[in-house]
Design an enzyme around this catalytic site. Structure first.
Site, PDB file in Angstrom:
ATOM      1  N   CYS A 359     -25.716  17.338  27.710  1.00  9.41           N
ATOM      2  CA  CYS A 359     -24.807  17.405  26.559  1.00  9.41           C
ATOM      3  C   CYS A 359     -23.385  17.771  26.978  1.00  9.41           C
ATOM      4  O   CYS A 359     -22.403  17.236  26.437  1.00  9.41           O
ATOM      5  CB  CYS A 359     -25.334  18.374  25.521  1.00  9.41           C
ATOM      6  SG  CYS A 359     -25.554  20.073  26.129  1.00  9.41           S
ATOM      7  N   HIS A 490     -26.553  24.460  23.774  1.00  9.10           N
ATOM      8  CA  HIS A 490     -26.086  23.134  23.347  1.00  9.10           C
ATOM      9  C   HIS A 490     -24.565  23.147  23.219  1.00  9.10           C
ATOM     10  O   HIS A 490     -23.941  24.210  23.123  1.00  9.10           O
ATOM     11  CB  HIS A 490     -26.729  22.753  22.014  1.00  9.10           C
ATOM     12  CG  HIS A 490     -26.600  21.308  21.658  1.00  9.10           C
ATOM     13  ND1 HIS A 490     -26.743  20.296  22.572  1.00  9.10           N
ATOM     14  CD2 HIS A 490     -26.317  20.688  20.463  1.00  9.10           C
ATOM     15  CE1 HIS A 490     -26.588  19.122  21.978  1.00  9.10           C
ATOM     16  NE2 HIS A 490     -26.319  19.341  20.684  1.00  9.10           N
ATOM     17  N   ASP A 511     -22.296  14.904  17.746  1.00 10.68           N
ATOM     18  CA  ASP A 511     -23.387  15.533  18.503  1.00 10.68           C
ATOM     19  C   ASP A 511     -23.918  14.526  19.512  1.00 10.68           C
ATOM     20  O   ASP A 511     -24.364  13.436  19.132  1.00 10.68           O
ATOM     21  CB  ASP A 511     -24.504  15.969  17.547  1.00 10.68           C
ATOM     22  CG  ASP A 511     -25.535  16.865  18.221  1.00 10.68           C
ATOM     23  OD1 ASP A 511     -25.676  16.801  19.459  1.00 10.68           O
ATOM     24  OD2 ASP A 511     -26.215  17.634  17.512  1.00 10.68           O
TER      25      ASP A 511
END
Length: 577
Positions: A359, A490, A511
């Site tokens: 991520c 995250h 996202d």
């Protein structure tokens, strides 16, 4: 002529005497006073002297005669008599234990000892008599059924051994006379009670010896207790050491497991990086029949080419979302008072090669895609394209080698390529600074609102996007790049913020975990409000304990870049509040 040792009957020959003795052995011993039978000779003597004490009171030494009746069922009422000599002194010592003739009785232990001594003395008297007869020629022949092995008598009080019973009798009467005495009625003899066991003694010195024995026994017991206590302490110490060893072993095992878990979580378990994970997944798809072998080889070739040139292949990219959002807010949205959007930015989602750990890299690709389309940053990013993940890892390693953020480099073992190591706000800041992009880290280290919310974070981002305009229209397309947003586990990218008519704020967030098929729904001309649900994050949706953001603010001069490199030796972030 020969005579029977038991009854005194005269016989004519040795065979007759032996036959006569056998008759005695077959006969049953019967008490002459109460007809008690079924016991041996010694027991019968003891019975007579105790149960029939009055009938057998001794007169003098070796003059007491105990008549014992023998009866044979085959011979009818034939009665034979024998005399047994008993020492009156020993008899007196035994008799003194019975309350019939004494006002005070000795303890049970002493009574039993004297009774045993009496029985032994009777037996020794008989042996002594037989020994005398044997010396005078009246002893029985070899092989007689009464012949026994002689053993020297032993004093029951001090353990002294004498050769003959007479000598033992003299020893007992002279050395232990006080023990043979017993208190009598109407006698004013002083008595001494043992303070420990209650034994009654007639002699103070005997009592003293008796008490000393108690004390020695007590001292011995205390010594044994101390030994036992010491053993218990040693055992307890050993058990404690064993328990401590097991505890440390268990803690060490748990630490290893936790460390290995963290290594797997942060991609430091030497299981390979982006390339290896992508290949394993494609091989698995072929095995399951979801991918044709030809497609496998085609994708593999594309991936290897992308890694070789260091440029992302664009298969996870979605473009044009910011333009679609502008149209929606301008024409459809009715519940929004004002919205601020970042510069144009492409969305990148995670692929099978970086699923679960990529991520941070994908958010950097989003941020860099916006900077590459912004003319302000064209000089410092000249000739660059959005890099692939292995290339981003190489760029961060180059920044470390140049001297940026040595602490962060040490934590990741100065190596990212070939691993699945996570990156966060510090690595993004380090990489942008090495590229001469001016940025800052703000740490919202604790909640500033009810229920663990962070309203100050929303206010800061609103000020970041709205600082350029006043009295702005409903939709504002700013010149500000998107904001990198990090929280535990995250990271995402903030591309705008909307203010509703009720004055509440909502962030617009890209996202990397959202796949392209979902993001492409936002490109439709008739986009509905429900499609924005995956982008909108209100104050109540961000409740992590801590948030960090990386905000781009311009370009660094060479001097500023060098100063920031020096400052990164001890990395610090701006904290709010």
């Amino acid at each position: 002529m020969l005579s029977c040792d038991i009854c005194g009957e005269t016989v004519t020959s040795e065979p007759d005497r032996k036959a006569h003795l056998i008759v005695h052995m077959e006969n049953e011993i019967i008490c002459p006073f109460c007809k008690l039978s079924g016991i041996n000779y010694n027991e019968m003597c003891f019975h007579i002297e105790t149960a029939h004490f009055e009938q057998t009171t001794p007169e003098k030494s070796f003059e007491t005669l105990a008549a014992v009746q023998y009866e044979n069922s085959d011979l009818g009422n034939t009665k034979l008599h024998s005399t047994v000599e008993v020492t009156s002194g020993i008899h007196s010592a035994c008799a003194s234990n019975f309350p019939k003739e004494s006002s005070e009785s000795l303890s049970k232990d002493r009574t039993l000892k004297q009774e045993a001594f009496y029985t032994e003395s009777v037996a020794e008297s008989r042996k002594y008599q037989k020994s005398r007869e044997k010396q005078s020629g009246l002893s029985e022949a070899q092989g007689s059924i009464y012949e026994t092995t002689y053993s020297p008598p032993e004093c029951p009080f001090c353990g002294r051994i004498e050769r003959y019973s007479q000598d033992m009798e003299i020893h007992v009467k002279t050395k232990h006379a006080s023990l043979l005495e017993s208190p009598l009625e109407d006698c004013h003899q002083p008595l001494y009670d043992c303070p420990m066991c209650g034994l009654v003694c007639t002699n103070y010195h005997i009592l003293q010896e008796h008490v000393d024995l108690h004390l020695e026994e007590s001292s011995f017991q205390q010594g044994m207790d101390r030994v036992q206590c010491s053993s218990d302490r040693e055992l307890a110490h050993q058990l404690q050491q064993e328990e401590e060893r097991k505890r440390k072993s268990e803690e060490s095992r748990q630490e290893r497991e936790e460390f290995q878990k963290l290594q797997r979580q942060y991609g430091l378990d030497n299981s390979g990086g982006y390339k290896q994970q992508q290949l394993r997944h494609m091989e698995l798809e072929v095995t399951r029949g979801r991918m044709h072998p030809s497609e496998f080889h085609s994708r593999k070739a594309d991936m290897l080419e992308s890694i070789a040139v260091g440029i992302d292949d664009g298969k996870t990219k979605t473009s044009g979302i910011i333009e679609a959002l502008h149209r929606y807010y301008q024409n459809i949205a009715t519940d929004v008072r004002c919205v601020w959007l970042s510069t144009v930015v492409d969305h990148f989602h995670s692929s099978f090669g970086d699923k679960g750990w990529g991520c941070g890299y994908r958010n950097f690709q989003m941020l860099l895609s916006s900077l590459l389309q912004n003319e302000v940053y064209s000089d410092c990013l000249k000739g660059m394209s959005v890099p692939c993940i292995p290339k981003i890892q190489s760029m961060i390693e180059d920044a470390w080698n140049e001297g940026f953020d040595p602490q962060g480099a040490s934590q990741l073992n100065n190596k990212l390529q070939g691993t699945k190591a996570w990156i966060g706000a510090c690595e993004i800041y380090t990489l942008l600074t090495s590229l001469k992009v001016k940025c800052r880290i703000i740490d919202f280290h604790k909640s500033t609102g009810p229920s663990g919310t962070h309203p100050r974070l929303f206010e800061w981002i609103l000020n970041y996007y709205s600082s350029e305009t006043e009295g702005a229209p409903k939709v504002v397309c700013t010149s500000k790049p998107p904001v990198y947003l990090q929280h535990q586990g995250h990271s995402r990218t903030v591309v705008g913020i909307e203010e509703r008519k009720n004055r509440t704020l909502c962030l617009l967030i890209f996202d990397p975990g959202c796949p392209s098929r979902e993001m492409q729904k936002l490109l439709k001309q008739d986009m509905e409000a429900g499609s924005l649900r995956q982008l909108r994050k209100c104050v109540g949706n961000l409740k992590h304990k801590q948030y960090q953001i990386v905000a781009v603010e311009g370009i660094l001069s060479p001097e500023e870049r060098a100063a920031r490199k020096q400052a990164s030796q001890v990395f610090t972030a701006e904290k709010i509040p």
